[in-house]
Motif scaffolding. Structure first.
Motif, PDB file in Angstrom:
ATOM      1  N   ALA A 223       0.509  -5.981  -7.245  1.00 41.66           N
ATOM      2  CA  ALA A 223       1.349  -6.936  -7.967  1.00 41.66           C
ATOM      3  C   ALA A 223       1.021  -6.951  -9.455  1.00 41.66           C
ATOM      4  N   LEU A 224      -0.256  -6.796  -9.794  1.00 43.84           N
ATOM      5  CA  LEU A 224      -0.659  -6.759 -11.198  1.00 43.84           C
ATOM      6  C   LEU A 224      -0.050  -5.550 -11.911  1.00 43.84           C
ATOM      7  N   LEU A 225      -0.113  -4.397 -11.258  1.00 48.46           N
ATOM      8  CA  LEU A 225       0.487  -3.198 -11.850  1.00 48.46           C
ATOM      9  C   LEU A 225       1.985  -3.381 -12.063  1.00 48.46           C
ATOM     10  N   GLN A 226       2.652  -3.975 -11.050  1.00 44.07           N
ATOM     11  CA  GLN A 226       4.093  -4.198 -11.178  1.00 44.07           C
ATOM     12  C   GLN A 226       4.389  -5.212 -12.279  1.00 44.07           C
ATOM     13  N   ARG A 227       3.570  -6.260 -12.386  1.00 49.17           N
ATOM     14  CA  ARG A 227       3.756  -7.269 -13.438  1.00 49.17           C
ATOM     15  C   ARG A 227       3.659  -6.622 -14.813  1.00 49.17           C
ATOM     16  N   ARG A 228       2.639  -5.792 -15.007  1.00 55.26           N
ATOM     17  CA  ARG A 228       2.455  -5.171 -16.315  1.00 55.26           C
ATOM     18  C   ARG A 228       3.585  -4.209 -16.637  1.00 55.26           C
ATOM     19  N   ALA A 229       4.073  -3.520 -15.616  1.00 55.71           N
ATOM     20  CA  ALA A 229       5.222  -2.628 -15.848  1.00 55.71           C
ATOM     21  C   ALA A 229       6.453  -3.447 -16.231  1.00 55.71           C
ATOM     22  N   ASN A 230       6.638  -4.578 -15.559  1.00 55.52           N
ATOM     23  CA  ASN A 230       7.784  -5.443 -15.870  1.00 55.52           C
ATOM     24  C   ASN A 230       7.705  -5.972 -17.297  1.00 55.52           C
ATOM     25  N   HIS A 235      10.804  -7.315 -18.965  1.00 56.91           N
ATOM     26  CA  HIS A 235      11.278  -8.145 -17.856  1.00 56.91           C
ATOM     27  C   HIS A 235      10.208  -9.171 -17.502  1.00 56.91           C
ATOM     28  N   GLY A 236      10.554 -10.435 -17.553  1.00 60.04           N
ATOM     29  CA  GLY A 236       9.603 -11.483 -17.206  1.00 60.04           C
ATOM     30  C   GLY A 236       9.762 -11.915 -15.762  1.00 60.04           C
ATOM     31  N   GLY A 237       9.164 -13.038 -15.435  1.00 60.57           N
ATOM     32  CA  GLY A 237       9.250 -13.560 -14.072  1.00 60.57           C
ATOM     33  C   GLY A 237       8.060 -13.159 -13.230  1.00 60.57           C
ATOM     34  N   ALA A 238       7.862 -13.918 -12.173  1.00 62.64           N
ATOM     35  CA  ALA A 238       6.727 -13.675 -11.284  1.00 62.64           C
ATOM     36  C   ALA A 238       6.959 -12.440 -10.427  1.00 62.64           C
ATOM     37  N   VAL A 239       5.868 -11.796 -10.074  1.00 62.50           N
ATOM     38  CA  VAL A 239       5.879 -10.763  -9.040  1.00 62.50           C
ATOM     39  C   VAL A 239       5.218 -11.398  -7.822  1.00 62.50           C
ATOM     40  N   ARG A 240       5.997 -11.690  -6.786  1.00 60.58           N
ATOM     41  CA  ARG A 240       5.493 -12.433  -5.631  1.00 60.58           C
ATOM     42  C   ARG A 240       5.341 -11.521  -4.429  1.00 60.58           C
TER      43      ARG A 240
END
Length: 333
Positions: A223-230, A235-240
């Motif tokens: 999820a951290l990797l996906q958040r940083r890519a977003n 692109h903001g918002g939570a990765v849940r």
């Protein structure tokens, strides 16, 4: 006494057939596969120890802050693993503290070591404002509560606003509002030993909690990797991501295909079992051909022969014996 098991049951699992002899170079006497394996293992160990550098701890999460609202065991286990990987962990506890602190001081202290613990009353506006300030420092959020409780605390909106990598530990993914604990998830998925004609026993290991905690740590990294890519892509918002304790047990339960009463690791093989010794019990796991051949040469081939031999000596003797002969034998503690 003859063998009481079928060698063919394990033949497909390993490349080397049991007892195969290999000619020595120079025309000397043949050497068995077990001897060859033992010599190779010794040589490999020597080569590995010559000038080997000490392993360097992996700390890929240096500089990452984790905010945990997860008490008891699965969430603290995940946070502990993330801390081992270098993360700074802030754990929010209610004014009453974590129930685990009263259940097991050993476990609570182990998973609280080097964790920043902050007491916050999330039931009032002041506490929720304090939570928002803490979340502003974090990239990862770990929770362990029903979705309805998370909604009441405003966590979905907070996680979206802060673009957090949010790992939600729940009981059942299908019915996350249903109550449950490690015991009920294990009971429902066949991982509690029935003990023969006896009543089922309480599990010795909290499998759902441990596996769920490990899975939550792994999902936090993803999820951290996906958040940083977003974030990098604007692109903001939570990765849940949700981690289900019941699903963790369900996945582990597939291994009971190897361990049920009629299965290959369920007590049908003499070389894989628990035997009484002079002062307790020892576990033997000589599955590989070279181990089994050595066992048969030194101890016996049938379960009856092994039981008689093990019963003659205490566990300490068998620990020494195992070291001397490179056999997988340990006391049952």
């Amino acid at each position: 006494m003859g063998k009481t098991h079928d060698d063919g049951r394990l033949a497909g699992l390993f490349a080397a057939p049991v007892g195969q002899a290999v000619a020595r170079a120079g025309g000397g006497p043949a050497v068995t596969a077990a001897e060859t394996a033992a010599e190779t293992t010794a040589a490999e160990r020597g080569a590995a120890n010559d000038g080997a550098a000490a392993p360097v701890p992996l700390r890929p999460l240096e500089g990452v802050t984790v905010l945990s609202l997860a008490p008891n065991l699965p969430g603290p286990w995940a946070a502990w693993r993330l801390r081992q990987w270098g993360a700074h962990v802030i754990k929010v506890e209610s004014p009453g503290g974590d129930m685990m602190s009263r259940m097991s001081t050993l476990i609570y202290e182990r998973f609280s070591a080097e964790v920043e613990i902050v007491e916050v009353n999330l039931k009032n506006k002041t506490g929720r404002a304090q939570l928002a300030k803490l979340a502003d420092q974090a990239e990862i959020l770990v929770t362990s509560m029903r979705p309805s409780a998370a909604e009441r605390l405003g966590l979905p909106e907070l996680a979206d606003r802060m673009s957090l990598a949010w790992v939600e530990v729940v009981g059942s993914e299908e019915d996350p509002e249903d109550p449950g604990h490690d015991l009920t998830y294990q009971a429902a998925n066949g991982t509690i030993a029935a003990g023969g004609p006896e009543a089922p026993r309480l599990p010795a290991v909290l499998l759902a909690d441990v596996m769920g905690g490990e899975r939550a740590a792994g999902q936090a990294l993803a999820a951290l990797l996906q958040r940083r890519a977003n974030v990098a892509g604007g692109h903001g918002g939570a990765v849940r991501v949700k981690v289900s304790l019941e699903q963790a047990v369900r996945d582990a339960a597939v291994t009971t295909d190897l361990t049920h009463a009629e299965a290959i690791l369920g007590g049908t093989l003499p070389e894989y079992g628990i035997y009484r010794c002079a002062d307790g019990y020892v576990a033997l796991a000589a599955l590989e051909p070279h181990f089994r051949e050595r066992m048969e040469t030194l101890l016996g081939t049938s379960a009856e022969e092994l039981a008689a031999v093990f019963a003659e000596q205490p566990a300490e003797h068998w620990v020494t014996f195992a070291k001397e002969h490179d056999l997988p034998i340990v006391p049952v503690t």
